[in-house]
Design a protein around this motif. Sequence first.
Motif, mmCIF file in Angstrom:
data_model
loop_
_atom_site.group_PDB
_atom_site.id
_atom_site.type_symbol
_atom_site.label_atom_id
_atom_site.label_comp_id
_atom_site.label_asym_id
_atom_site.label_seq_id
_atom_site.Cartn_x
_atom_site.Cartn_y
_atom_site.Cartn_z
ATOM 1 N N ILE A 83 0.795 -1.158 -0.062
ATOM 2 C CA ILE A 83 0.059 0.073 0.039
ATOM 3 C C ILE A 83 0.877 1.283 0.136
ATOM 4 O O ILE A 83 0.574 1.947 -0.706
ATOM 5 C CB ILE A 83 -0.970 -0.160 1.091
ATOM 6 C CG1 ILE A 83 -1.997 -1.213 0.959
ATOM 7 C CG2 ILE A 83 -1.703 1.144 1.282
ATOM 8 C CD1 ILE A 83 -2.869 -1.547 1.982
ATOM 9 N N PRO A 84 1.765 1.445 0.815
ATOM 10 C CA PRO A 84 2.684 2.611 0.893
ATOM 11 C C PRO A 84 3.367 2.810 -0.453
ATOM 12 O O PRO A 84 3.736 3.594 -1.003
ATOM 13 C CB PRO A 84 3.604 2.608 2.177
ATOM 14 C CG PRO A 84 3.590 1.170 2.403
ATOM 15 C CD PRO A 84 2.002 0.746 1.962
ATOM 16 N N LEU A 85 3.602 1.444 -1.078
ATOM 17 C CA LEU A 85 4.472 1.509 -2.273
ATOM 18 C C LEU A 85 3.621 2.194 -3.337
ATOM 19 O O LEU A 85 4.220 2.911 -4.116
ATOM 20 C CB LEU A 85 4.689 0.099 -2.363
ATOM 21 C CG LEU A 85 5.850 -0.129 -3.320
ATOM 22 C CD1 LEU A 85 7.208 0.095 -2.671
ATOM 23 C CD2 LEU A 85 6.059 -1.823 -3.866
ATOM 24 N N ILE A 86 2.518 1.630 -3.455
ATOM 25 C CA ILE A 86 1.444 2.210 -4.566
ATOM 26 C C ILE A 86 1.175 3.570 -4.272
ATOM 27 O O ILE A 86 1.262 4.165 -5.512
ATOM 28 C CB ILE A 86 0.419 1.468 -4.543
ATOM 29 C CG1 ILE A 86 0.458 -0.205 -4.768
ATOM 30 C CG2 ILE A 86 -0.653 2.062 -5.401
ATOM 31 C CD1 ILE A 86 -0.709 -0.854 -4.662
ATOM 32 N N TYR A 87 1.269 4.226 -3.178
ATOM 33 C CA TYR A 87 0.803 5.390 -2.828
ATOM 34 C C TYR A 87 2.001 6.291 -3.292
ATOM 35 O O TYR A 87 2.231 7.196 -4.119
ATOM 36 C CB TYR A 87 0.584 5.662 -1.420
ATOM 37 C CG TYR A 87 0.403 7.250 -1.041
ATOM 38 C CD1 TYR A 87 1.477 8.150 -0.867
ATOM 39 C CD2 TYR A 87 -0.643 7.818 -1.443
ATOM 40 C CE1 TYR A 87 1.118 9.306 -0.425
ATOM 41 C CE2 TYR A 87 -1.324 8.910 -1.270
ATOM 42 C CZ TYR A 87 -0.300 9.916 -0.770
ATOM 43 O OH TYR A 87 -0.493 11.077 -0.552
ATOM 44 N N CYS A 88 3.598 5.672 -3.008
ATOM 45 C CA CYS A 88 4.507 6.443 -3.524
ATOM 46 C C CYS A 88 4.847 6.288 -4.861
ATOM 47 O O CYS A 88 5.760 7.457 -5.558
ATOM 48 C CB CYS A 88 5.908 5.762 -2.843
ATOM 49 S SG CYS A 88 5.859 6.101 -0.855
ATOM 50 N N ASN A 105 -11.454 2.174 -9.094
ATOM 51 C CA ASN A 105 -11.064 1.272 -10.061
ATOM 52 C C ASN A 105 -11.434 -0.281 -9.607
ATOM 53 O O ASN A 105 -12.091 -1.031 -10.263
ATOM 54 C CB ASN A 105 -9.815 1.113 -10.663
ATOM 55 C CG ASN A 105 -9.581 2.354 -11.549
ATOM 56 O OD1 ASN A 105 -10.773 3.097 -11.887
ATOM 57 N ND2 ASN A 105 -8.412 2.952 -11.898
ATOM 58 N N ILE A 106 -10.869 -0.593 -8.404
ATOM 59 C CA ILE A 106 -11.010 -2.017 -7.813
ATOM 60 C C ILE A 106 -12.538 -2.314 -7.443
ATOM 61 O O ILE A 106 -13.047 -3.323 -7.948
ATOM 62 C CB ILE A 106 -10.027 -2.369 -6.604
ATOM 63 C CG1 ILE A 106 -8.647 -2.224 -7.007
ATOM 64 C CG2 ILE A 106 -10.317 -3.669 -5.858
ATOM 65 C CD1 ILE A 106 -7.624 -2.155 -5.956
ATOM 66 N N VAL A 107 -12.834 -1.297 -6.717
ATOM 67 C CA VAL A 107 -14.275 -1.663 -6.204
ATOM 68 C C VAL A 107 -15.481 -1.623 -7.350
ATOM 69 O O VAL A 107 -16.341 -2.266 -7.317
ATOM 70 C CB VAL A 107 -14.723 -0.081 -5.378
ATOM 71 C CG1 VAL A 107 -16.139 -0.115 -4.936
ATOM 72 C CG2 VAL A 107 -14.013 -0.452 -3.969
ATOM 73 N N THR A 108 -15.172 -0.830 -8.513
ATOM 74 C CA THR A 108 -15.940 -1.068 -9.612
ATOM 75 C C THR A 108 -15.501 -2.087 -10.561
ATOM 76 O O THR A 108 -16.030 -1.807 -11.886
ATOM 77 C CB THR A 108 -16.123 0.435 -10.382
ATOM 78 O OG1 THR A 108 -14.815 0.889 -10.920
ATOM 79 C CG2 THR A 108 -16.587 1.423 -9.458
ATOM 80 N N LEU A 109 -14.586 -2.854 -10.193
ATOM 81 C CA LEU A 109 -14.138 -3.908 -11.066
ATOM 82 C C LEU A 109 -13.825 -3.527 -12.296
ATOM 83 O O LEU A 109 -14.071 -4.199 -13.347
ATOM 84 C CB LEU A 109 -15.518 -4.968 -11.309
ATOM 85 C CG LEU A 109 -15.992 -5.736 -10.173
ATOM 86 C CD1 LEU A 109 -17.085 -6.512 -10.297
ATOM 87 C CD2 LEU A 109 -15.030 -6.546 -9.310
ATOM 88 N N GLY A 110 -13.101 -2.305 -12.457
ATOM 89 C CA GLY A 110 -12.656 -1.745 -13.497
ATOM 90 C C GLY A 110 -13.333 -0.949 -14.516
ATOM 91 O O GLY A 110 -12.663 -0.168 -15.371
ATOM 92 N N ALA A 115 -12.627 6.757 -16.681
ATOM 93 C CA ALA A 115 -12.751 7.821 -15.947
ATOM 94 C C ALA A 115 -11.518 8.215 -15.200
ATOM 95 O O ALA A 115 -11.230 9.472 -15.167
ATOM 96 C CB ALA A 115 -14.081 7.886 -15.188
ATOM 97 N N SER A 116 -11.078 7.359 -14.490
ATOM 98 C CA SER A 116 -9.978 7.453 -13.756
ATOM 99 C C SER A 116 -8.768 8.176 -14.372
ATOM 100 O O SER A 116 -8.093 8.956 -14.108
ATOM 101 C CB SER A 116 -9.531 6.083 -12.914
ATOM 102 O OG SER A 116 -10.591 5.997 -12.096
ATOM 103 N N MET A 154 -7.576 4.358 -7.930
ATOM 104 C CA MET A 154 -7.031 3.170 -7.904
ATOM 105 C C MET A 154 -8.195 2.205 -7.211
ATOM 106 O O MET A 154 -8.453 1.180 -7.565
ATOM 107 C CB MET A 154 -5.671 2.887 -7.461
ATOM 108 C CG MET A 154 -5.245 1.278 -7.678
ATOM 109 S SD MET A 154 -3.953 1.100 -6.264
ATOM 110 C CE MET A 154 -4.778 0.848 -4.979
ATOM 111 N N LEU A 155 -8.310 2.670 -5.775
ATOM 112 C CA LEU A 155 -9.397 1.844 -4.948
ATOM 113 C C LEU A 155 -10.740 1.804 -5.803
ATOM 114 O O LEU A 155 -11.431 0.973 -5.937
ATOM 115 C CB LEU A 155 -9.643 2.714 -3.576
ATOM 116 C CG LEU A 155 -8.269 2.655 -2.693
ATOM 117 C CD1 LEU A 155 -8.573 3.466 -1.532
ATOM 118 C CD2 LEU A 155 -7.995 1.117 -2.349
#
Lengths: 370, 369
Positions: free
Chosen positions: A126-131, A174-179, A184-185, A171-172
């Motif tokens: 998680i911190p990695l993706i944020y960075c 995208n995951i929640v809406t299954l892509g 839009a993102s 990103m979150l």
Amino acid sequence: MNEEAELSLEEPEDIKQEVSATKSMKPSKPKKYDLVYDGKTGSIYKIVLLDLLLRIITLNIYSFWGKTRFRKYVVSHHSLGGDRFEYTGTGGELFKGFLKVLPILVILFAPLAFLEAYPVLAIFYIPLIYCYGIAVYGATRYRYSRSRWRGIRGYLDGSTTGYANLAFGRMLLNIVTLGFAIPASDIAKHKYIMNNSYFGNVKAEFNGDSKVLFGAYMKSIFLIFLLMILFLGGIFLSIGASLTMGKTTAIIGIAVGFIGVTLIFPIARSIYTAALMREKMRGLKIGNLKFMNTVGAMDLIKHKLANLFIMLFTLGFGIPYILQRNIKFNARYNIIMGDLDAFQAEQGKDQGLSSGEGLEAGFDIDAGFF
Amino acid sequence: MSVSVVKSAKYYDGKTSKAHIVDVVLSGSILHITDERGKELAAWSLPTLKIIEPPSPPVAGIIGSDKYPDARLNIEAGKGWNYIKSRIPNNKRTKRLPTHLGAFISYSVLAIISLAFLFVMFPRIIGNLAYIIPQTWEDALGKQVLATMAGNDKICVARAGKDAIDRLTKKIQSQMQRKIEYDIRVIDNSYVTNAFAAPGGHIIIYRSIIEEAGSPEEVAGVLAHEMAHVEQYHTTKALIRNIGLGFTLSMIFGDVGTLESVAQLLSQMSYSREDESAADMRAKEILNAINIDPRGLQDFLVRMSEQEIDLDFKGSEYLKYLSSHPDTKERIKALNQDENREYNTAMSYDDWEALLSVCDKTKPANYGK
């Protein structure tokens, strides 16, 4: 008669100046300009090979200088309206930036080395993706500040954390809406960057629309599923047949299936990728300049397939050639519209960066237009 | 004396992106840039000029000035470019490969220093982490190592044999500076002739070592050698060094792949040599202290080198030609004894008989405990 005509053509000085003044304020009929790239494959080869050799010897430390040399070549061989682009970054700046964030990089990546033994450490992704978001924005900012055209520098406003937050949040989503939120993102993230971009003191504007993009995205997804079904079906059939026909058929079947699957994604995705490239240009405005990308999905697919074949048949030796192809591809489909002569920008604020964005080295990011 | 360099070139003053059509005239050592109305826009002195980009037709070349870093003068090939270029000091031209050759040399020096640091200093430093690892962690690590190495083999547990080896272990243990539980297991696998010390005091000895031994002093030598490895944290340190180096390399430099595994193998080897000699010497010391003949270990090494086996699984197939046969000769020599001393036997005759039959009873290994 003629004399009269000639006399009437002679306008008094002050009217002449007024007319010419209005002329320079109103852009004349919009012209089209091509993005010109005049780099040579041979030079790319020289740069890439020397870079590879020096990287091996210096345990990759040379990468900062090699990257810079490559960028300098590529950027300076692009020109618009007869004027070259310039890249004034240095390897030293990138190296400095890297050294500055080295402890952070260690902390970020360290837990993941023990992932096999302790899967719970995956939370450190998680911190990695944020960075990653921070690195992208920082790298873009550095490249802007080191890029020039007609002597004027680029500038990126906005905040790194602002972008990182946005990227992470999307990103979150995208995951929640299954892509389904991906088009839009992508537009949202691009918008943040573009609306903070400056050429000198001229702000860029981006008004992207994800609706048309969504259509292309759905076409891509549908095609992926279709092809997956076809190929997986084909693999099962070949495995079934091979049970009667022997091991070699099975291996061939699986190999074909594997190649098929690895090809499916880039090919099918190209429909979306091409549409995204087009939309990114369509919605962009800088001063009186508008942009257009004329790439089609088929163009992209053909280009990617050709790259793949070159890669396979040259066993990797063709990589510099592929790089050259990609650069040319990018330049070919981008068109700038407007009046470059009337286009005016003043030197803007100094970005004030003394070193490159260090985190980008850890993620191996290359954030440039070309 | 004025020379007209070029007419109708493009000039950008660096303050705005507006293109000025200019005439460029060289007067003495000053380059005068004037617009079409005759107004002087800039005056650059020759020593400050630099080439920013050479021309490649149809795109013009770019000249700049150190004094005005944002300004740009576009001059086309064949339209005054060569003239200007000849007036620009040599070192202001664009960097060509020769400069990078100089960089090549300095980077190589830097690389050698980095290599020295990486392979010599760094592992030594992080190896010391072994001393502060909690006992329970080391224990778990050791069990994990054993499970990987001999998890499928059964262990030999005939009562009399186990007692025999336990007695020997206790004698050696009395000399150990590290007071932990030294746990010895005899492995029922005749295909392997070797012994190994895993972290946390877990030692495995394959049955062939015992069955092919010429004397109980040989077994005592091997046991003392392995226990010395444990006492000195050798295996734990080696594991940390290997994981640490590999991890650090791949983390700092991205995936270095093959380079990394070669480096690991190399460092693994050189440290083992030191560790082996150290374990030998410590074993000799301990055995002398408990009055057992250390030449047992010597005999064992002689026999092993004849069979081309490396104790502690050090040598592997493809490293054979790099590994320690001259090394083993050194070790054998180092175990020479000058004095003629009277030693006790390593264990009683009954114990030795019992030990030879320790594998009459076996049970599955359970490294989960």
